[in-house]
Design a protein around this motif. Structure first.
Motif, PDB file in Angstrom:
ATOM      1  N   ALA A  91     -12.477  24.303  -2.190  1.00 28.90           N
ATOM      2  CA  ALA A  91     -11.161  24.489  -1.655  1.00 28.90           C
ATOM      3  C   ALA A  91     -10.104  24.971  -2.530  1.00 28.90           C
ATOM      4  O   ALA A  91     -10.360  24.955  -3.577  1.00 28.90           O
ATOM      5  CB  ALA A  91     -10.865  23.016  -0.926  1.00 28.90           C
ATOM      6  N   ASP A  92      -9.076  25.626  -1.858  1.00 31.81           N
ATOM      7  CA  ASP A  92      -7.957  25.837  -2.794  1.00 31.81           C
ATOM      8  C   ASP A  92      -7.064  24.763  -2.913  1.00 31.81           C
ATOM      9  O   ASP A  92      -6.335  24.536  -4.055  1.00 31.81           O
ATOM     10  CB  ASP A  92      -7.219  26.826  -2.169  1.00 31.81           C
ATOM     11  CG  ASP A  92      -8.080  28.188  -1.815  1.00 31.81           C
ATOM     12  OD1 ASP A  92      -8.660  28.781  -2.549  1.00 31.81           O
ATOM     13  OD2 ASP A  92      -8.227  28.583  -0.443  1.00 31.81           O
ATOM     14  N   ALA A  93      -7.246  23.722  -1.930  1.00 29.93           N
ATOM     15  CA  ALA A  93      -6.152  22.698  -2.069  1.00 29.93           C
ATOM     16  C   ALA A  93      -6.675  21.281  -1.596  1.00 29.93           C
ATOM     17  O   ALA A  93      -7.762  21.494  -0.652  1.00 29.93           O
ATOM     18  CB  ALA A  93      -4.871  23.089  -1.525  1.00 29.93           C
ATOM     19  N   ILE A  94      -6.230  20.284  -1.912  1.00 25.40           N
ATOM     20  CA  ILE A  94      -6.331  18.996  -0.756  1.00 25.40           C
ATOM     21  C   ILE A  94      -5.380  18.514  -0.281  1.00 25.40           C
ATOM     22  O   ILE A  94      -4.020  18.853  -0.736  1.00 25.40           O
ATOM     23  CB  ILE A  94      -7.149  18.044  -1.929  1.00 25.40           C
ATOM     24  CG1 ILE A  94      -6.198  17.602  -2.906  1.00 25.40           C
ATOM     25  CG2 ILE A  94      -8.617  18.719  -2.379  1.00 25.40           C
ATOM     26  CD1 ILE A  94      -6.665  16.529  -3.933  1.00 25.40           C
ATOM     27  N   VAL A  95      -5.440  17.851   0.927  1.00 25.36           N
ATOM     28  CA  VAL A  95      -4.572  16.821   1.241  1.00 25.36           C
ATOM     29  C   VAL A  95      -5.052  15.592   1.038  1.00 25.36           C
ATOM     30  O   VAL A  95      -6.055  15.206   1.590  1.00 25.36           O
ATOM     31  CB  VAL A  95      -4.170  16.978   2.679  1.00 25.36           C
ATOM     32  CG1 VAL A  95      -3.467  15.934   3.426  1.00 25.36           C
ATOM     33  CG2 VAL A  95      -3.635  18.324   2.881  1.00 25.36           C
TER      34      VAL A  95
ATOM     35  N   ALA B 216       0.644  17.950  -7.464  1.00 27.40           N
ATOM     36  CA  ALA B 216       1.002  18.045  -5.984  1.00 27.40           C
ATOM     37  C   ALA B 216       2.169  19.378  -5.994  1.00 27.40           C
ATOM     38  O   ALA B 216       3.015  19.570  -6.793  1.00 27.40           O
ATOM     39  CB  ALA B 216       1.993  16.622  -5.878  1.00 27.40           C
ATOM     40  N   VAL B 217       1.775  19.998  -4.819  1.00 26.85           N
ATOM     41  CA  VAL B 217       2.683  21.091  -4.536  1.00 26.85           C
ATOM     42  C   VAL B 217       3.412  20.930  -3.095  1.00 26.85           C
ATOM     43  O   VAL B 217       4.445  21.828  -3.166  1.00 26.85           O
ATOM     44  CB  VAL B 217       1.828  22.335  -4.491  1.00 26.85           C
ATOM     45  CG1 VAL B 217       1.199  22.712  -5.894  1.00 26.85           C
ATOM     46  CG2 VAL B 217       0.665  22.268  -3.548  1.00 26.85           C
ATOM     47  N   GLU B 218       3.085  20.166  -2.526  1.00 24.13           N
ATOM     48  CA  GLU B 218       3.827  19.703  -1.406  1.00 24.13           C
ATOM     49  C   GLU B 218       3.724  18.161  -1.031  1.00 24.13           C
ATOM     50  O   GLU B 218       2.769  17.671  -1.344  1.00 24.13           O
ATOM     51  CB  GLU B 218       3.340  20.401  -0.285  1.00 24.13           C
ATOM     52  CG  GLU B 218       3.940  22.000   0.099  1.00 24.13           C
ATOM     53  CD  GLU B 218       3.428  22.491   1.390  1.00 24.13           C
ATOM     54  OE1 GLU B 218       3.218  21.719   2.179  1.00 24.13           O
ATOM     55  OE2 GLU B 218       3.026  23.737   1.580  1.00 24.13           O
TER      56      GLU B 218
ATOM     57  N   GLY C 229       0.860  -1.302   0.106  1.00 28.56           N
ATOM     58  CA  GLY C 229      -0.046   0.119   0.037  1.00 28.56           C
ATOM     59  C   GLY C 229       0.770   1.225   0.142  1.00 28.56           C
ATOM     60  O   GLY C 229       0.433   2.249   0.637  1.00 28.56           O
ATOM     61  N   ARG C 230       1.967   1.109  -0.661  1.00 27.51           N
ATOM     62  CA  ARG C 230       2.930   2.244  -0.803  1.00 27.51           C
ATOM     63  C   ARG C 230       2.489   3.601  -1.473  1.00 27.51           C
ATOM     64  O   ARG C 230       1.982   3.169  -2.524  1.00 27.51           O
ATOM     65  CB  ARG C 230       4.452   2.047  -1.169  1.00 27.51           C
ATOM     66  CG  ARG C 230       5.027   1.211  -0.192  1.00 27.51           C
ATOM     67  CD  ARG C 230       6.422   0.926  -0.757  1.00 27.51           C
ATOM     68  NE  ARG C 230       7.462  -0.184  -0.142  1.00 27.51           N
ATOM     69  CZ  ARG C 230       7.894   0.284   0.976  1.00 27.51           C
ATOM     70  NH1 ARG C 230       7.795   1.279   1.504  1.00 27.51           N
ATOM     71  NH2 ARG C 230       8.587  -0.667   1.708  1.00 27.51           N
ATOM     72  N   CYS C 231       2.273   4.538  -0.926  1.00 29.02           N
ATOM     73  CA  CYS C 231       2.089   5.845  -1.670  1.00 29.02           C
ATOM     74  C   CYS C 231       2.430   7.090  -0.967  1.00 29.02           C
ATOM     75  O   CYS C 231       3.271   6.763  -0.213  1.00 29.02           O
ATOM     76  CB  CYS C 231       0.403   5.937  -1.757  1.00 29.02           C
ATOM     77  SG  CYS C 231      -0.511   5.812  -0.271  1.00 29.02           S
ATOM     78  N   ARG C 232       1.876   8.173  -1.294  1.00 26.63           N
ATOM     79  CA  ARG C 232       2.551   9.397  -0.471  1.00 26.63           C
ATOM     80  C   ARG C 232       1.209  10.539  -0.367  1.00 26.63           C
ATOM     81  O   ARG C 232       0.221  10.446  -0.835  1.00 26.63           O
ATOM     82  CB  ARG C 232       3.404  10.138  -1.446  1.00 26.63           C
ATOM     83  CG  ARG C 232       4.588   9.516  -2.186  1.00 26.63           C
ATOM     84  CD  ARG C 232       5.692  10.329  -2.496  1.00 26.63           C
ATOM     85  NE  ARG C 232       6.526  11.099  -1.497  1.00 26.63           N
ATOM     86  CZ  ARG C 232       7.354  10.562  -0.642  1.00 26.63           C
ATOM     87  NH1 ARG C 232       7.871   9.321  -0.668  1.00 26.63           N
ATOM     88  NH2 ARG C 232       7.865  11.253   0.534  1.00 26.63           N
ATOM     89  N   LEU C 233       1.469  10.915   0.993  1.00 26.37           N
ATOM     90  CA  LEU C 233       0.201  11.742   1.339  1.00 26.37           C
ATOM     91  C   LEU C 233       1.067  13.113   0.786  1.00 26.37           C
ATOM     92  O   LEU C 233       1.977  13.638   1.353  1.00 26.37           O
ATOM     93  CB  LEU C 233       0.278  11.956   2.660  1.00 26.37           C
ATOM     94  CG  LEU C 233      -0.966  12.621   3.257  1.00 26.37           C
ATOM     95  CD1 LEU C 233      -2.319  12.161   2.911  1.00 26.37           C
ATOM     96  CD2 LEU C 233      -0.848  12.874   4.701  1.00 26.37           C
ATOM     97  N   VAL C 234       0.215  14.059   0.057  1.00 27.86           N
ATOM     98  CA  VAL C 234       0.604  15.176  -0.701  1.00 27.86           C
ATOM     99  C   VAL C 234      -0.355  16.235  -0.481  1.00 27.86           C
ATOM    100  O   VAL C 234      -1.767  16.221  -0.007  1.00 27.86           O
ATOM    101  CB  VAL C 234       0.752  15.046  -2.132  1.00 27.86           C
ATOM    102  CG1 VAL C 234       1.894  14.053  -2.217  1.00 27.86           C
ATOM    103  CG2 VAL C 234      -0.212  14.928  -2.906  1.00 27.86           C
ATOM    104  N   VAL C 235       0.076  17.578  -0.791  1.00 25.09           N
ATOM    105  CA  VAL C 235      -0.839  18.614  -0.816  1.00 25.09           C
ATOM    106  C   VAL C 235      -0.905  18.830  -2.430  1.00 25.09           C
ATOM    107  O   VAL C 235      -0.046  18.893  -3.193  1.00 25.09           O
ATOM    108  CB  VAL C 235      -0.465  19.955  -0.257  1.00 25.09           C
ATOM    109  CG1 VAL C 235      -1.424  21.185  -0.373  1.00 25.09           C
ATOM    110  CG2 VAL C 235       0.104  19.833   1.101  1.00 25.09           C
TER     111      VAL C 235
END
Ligand code: PRP
Length: 218
Positions: free
Chosen positions: A156-160, A176-178, A93-99
């Motif tokens: 919204a402006d962004a999501i996480v 993805a910005v962060e 289940g590898r992935c990344r949490l991003v903004v």
């Protein structure tokens, strides 16, 4: 031997969990993806599976309704790990949490200006902690799914959110910005089960650890 119950997250993670369980000698008697049954027996004596919504897995384990669970780090961070022993990173289940934002949104500028940013996410706690650590004030809007829609619809402006292949972001014109953190699935164990059912529980933990280590090899 004491009976053991293992709580699994349904959805995408289940596809990666079942082969790992098979490597550890735990094979369901029927495919939980093809059945509406919530409790599935396995060919391993005394070991049964319960198939849950991902966010409910830590709750079942915490209260001892399941002895073990397999859940993403994202879910565990939101739930908190009180009352859960967390012995292994299973490497699935590898992935990344991003903004992420719409590709034409100037995230860097909004951050620099100290603009009041609205962030939609199902990971409210993790998002708040992330932005607080950066000294940013954001309004967090709690959603339960389809986060990618929020910036497009003007909510919204962004999501996480989680990103795996990046296909969902791309298909919806987001970038993805962060990067917040890497995510993978963990084995969580009820500490009481480990104490009271040690003879049955320890070999199962060891088998899962071996299976995860075996898969990690190139
Ligand atoms: C997750 C996540 C993204 C998508 C990312 O959703 O919330 O929407 O996967 O994957 P990708 O980068 O490979 O496109 P999921 O499909 O698990 O459903 P959910 O909306 O119920 O969380």
């Amino acid at each position: 031997m004491a009976p053991l119950t293992l709580a699994l997250s349904k959805g995408r993670l289940l596809d990666e969990t079942l082969p790992l369980l098979a490597d550890a000698g735990i094979v369901p008697r029927e495919d939980p993806r093809a059945s509406r049954k919530l409790i599935v027996e396995t060919q391993a004596p005394g070991v049964s599976l319960v198939i849950l919504r991902a966010s409910d897995v830590p709750t079942y384990v915490q209260y001892g309704a399941a002895d073990f669970g397999i859940a993403g780090k994202d879910v565990l961070l939101e739930h908190g790990t009180e009352g859960l022993y967390q012995p292994i990173d299973l490497g699935i289940g590898r992935c990344r949490l991003v903004v992420a934002t719409c590709s034409d949104y100037d995230w860097a500028r909004s951050v620099q200006r100290g603009a009041r940013i609205r962030v939609a996410t199902k990971y409210v706690r993790t998002a708040r902690e992330h932005f607080a650590a950066k000294g940013m004030h954001v309004d967090v809007i709690h959603l339960y799914g389809s986060m990618e829609l929020a910036p497009i619809a003007g909510l919204a402006d962004a999501i996480v959110d989680l990103v795996s292949t990046g296909n969902t972001l791309k298909a919806n014109g987001l970038v993805a910005v962060e990067d917040i953190m890497p995510i993978s699935a963990r084995l969580v164990v009820n500490p009481g089960s480990l104490k009271l059912k040690r003879d049955a529980a320890k070999p199962l933990i060891d088998a899962l650890e071996r299976a995860a280590a075996g898969r990690a090899k190139p």
